[in-house]
Design an enzyme around this catalytic site. Sequence first.
Site, PDB file in Angstrom:
ATOM      1  CE  LYS A 196      -1.903   2.624   3.138  1.00  0.00           C
ATOM      2  NZ  LYS A 196      -1.781   3.955   2.487  1.00  0.00           N
ATOM      3  CD  GLU A 270      14.190   1.005   8.994  1.00  0.00           C
ATOM      4  OE1 GLU A 270      14.778   1.443   9.997  1.00  0.00           O
ATOM      5  OE2 GLU A 270      14.355  -0.142   8.544  1.00  0.00           O
ATOM      6  CB  CYS A 305      13.395   8.389   8.751  1.00  0.00           C
ATOM      7  SG  CYS A 305      14.009   7.338   7.448  1.00  0.00           S
ATOM      8  CD  GLU A 405      10.609  11.714  11.860  1.00  0.00           C
ATOM      9  OE1 GLU A 405       9.517  11.115  11.901  1.00  0.00           O
ATOM     10  OE2 GLU A 405      11.628  11.233  11.350  1.00  0.00           O
TER      11      GLU A 405
END
Length: 504
Positions: A196, A270, A305, A405
């Site tokens: 997806k 991840e 990331c 983040e």
Amino acid sequence: MSTVEPFRPTPGAAKTAALAEARRLAGQVLVDGRLQCPPSGRALPVENPADETVIAEAARCDARDVAWAVEAAQRAYPAWSRRPARERGDLLRRAADRLAQEAEPLARLMALETGNALATQCRPEVASAIELLHFYAGLWSELKGRTLPWDPGTFAYVTREPLGVVGAIIPWNAPLLLMMAKLGPALAAGNTVVLKSAEQAPLTVLRAAEILQEVLPPGVANAISGYGEEAGKPLAEHPLVRKITFTGSCAVGKQILHYAADKLCPVTLELGGKSPNIVMDDADLEQVVSGVIVGMRFTRQGQSCSAGTRIYLHEKVYEEVVSRTVAELGKLRIGDPLDEQTQMGAIISREQFDRVTAYVEMARATPGARILCGGRRAAGLEKGYFYTPTLIEGVPHTSPVCTDEIFGPVALLYRFRDFDEALHLANKTDFGLAGALWTRDLSRALSFAEKIQAGFVQVNQYAGPRAGLSYGGYKMSGLGREYSLESMLEHFTLTKTVIVNYGS
Ligand code: NAI
Ligand code: MG
């Protein structure tokens, strides 16, 4: 010897071609070997972040569509898993070669739907994605077992088997690379996949799946699109999905583990980061300035990331590094992602643009904090989600600006006096994905490598993940490793121990 310049269409022509491709793909998914509309027939808008127009409607899959795709993958599984690994490797290599022939239109479509600059991000990403698929295609011979000396009259051995249907869920920031990070090891090992894509970037992934389909058997690699709750959740929860591999936010990563718990399904995650980039006073400052900018992934609008978003500078070099970095950032050309001259494109969406803006405004309102450059929308670009590269100093380590983040072009700067203090602050985070140190002192470098709580550590460089280098996080940055042999063996196979008692 003369060199031939590759043909480069004007930004306008490149955009027209990419738009036509987007419209051709509209409303469809790649399931069971062909592009088709899913049963639900619903759609979601895909936006061009550079001008805020809708470029196409993508399929908006629901639980029923997901089940339909998973069943196709399940039908394809027996033949694919029993096929000699050598043949699977050969097919993946040919699929990677086909992608390479389509690299330029793929890069253009990616620039159109993600806002990432063609020259600095999309082309290199397509190349890395192809490299990664080639890498896994070549690893088929590593799917081997072992024998072990056991009792007399017995023959004991261990083999590896694939898991079944893999559910893969990816974000929008590097759609093609992340697609191959999931498909490569899963398919090479003999699993079939339903992937997806992210609702913000479904088209490049779909086109790539269509290209793979020219080579792979039907149902082996399926690509669907839709929202997280509507399509991602039912995919993760589907009983026939025997492995989930996810890249994205920490919050959703935790949700995925909950979905997997009920069926005891293995998961690779991840997730995010807030990685430190530490500069000692003996570092080569020429390298440092470009390393800070590359590490921040400013040419990807900081949407990475592994970005080095907390920059610790030794007090003796603080002023110089800051002033040189600010000067360099001022030269970055921000604008039309399809223009060859552009070095920094647009943030993916209004939602992310607002999120970045909110964190910067929080910093602006923080006593003691100071915005050294950026901190605003790019001048002259009123349409599109263009934000200037931003450096901020004086934000406390307890502020959400420092703990969260942000996933945008925003870096925090900190001044330190001694290494231990910097190391302590560097590790003072829930995340643990990447980290770097700049120094000429070998003992310092190795002590940093030993003590930093992160999975991807570098000294005197701040590069991104590459095929062959294991990549993944400590702490809240995830579970498992990608981009390497181990990720194929440990995350996409099960071992089976067999003891044959043949009598003495
Ligand atoms: P997200 O984690 O919500 O989305 C990533 C993928 O997960 C998408 O395909 C999405 O549709 C899917 N998803 C969302 N909710 C789900 C659910 N309940 N079940 C199954 N799948 C689900 O990330 P989003 O909303 O795009 O970005 C939010 C923040 O996440 C960013 O600001 C950034 O901090 C972080 N992020 C980190 C990434 C990384 O590579 N580490 C990539 C993208 C986002
Ligand atoms: Mg989300």
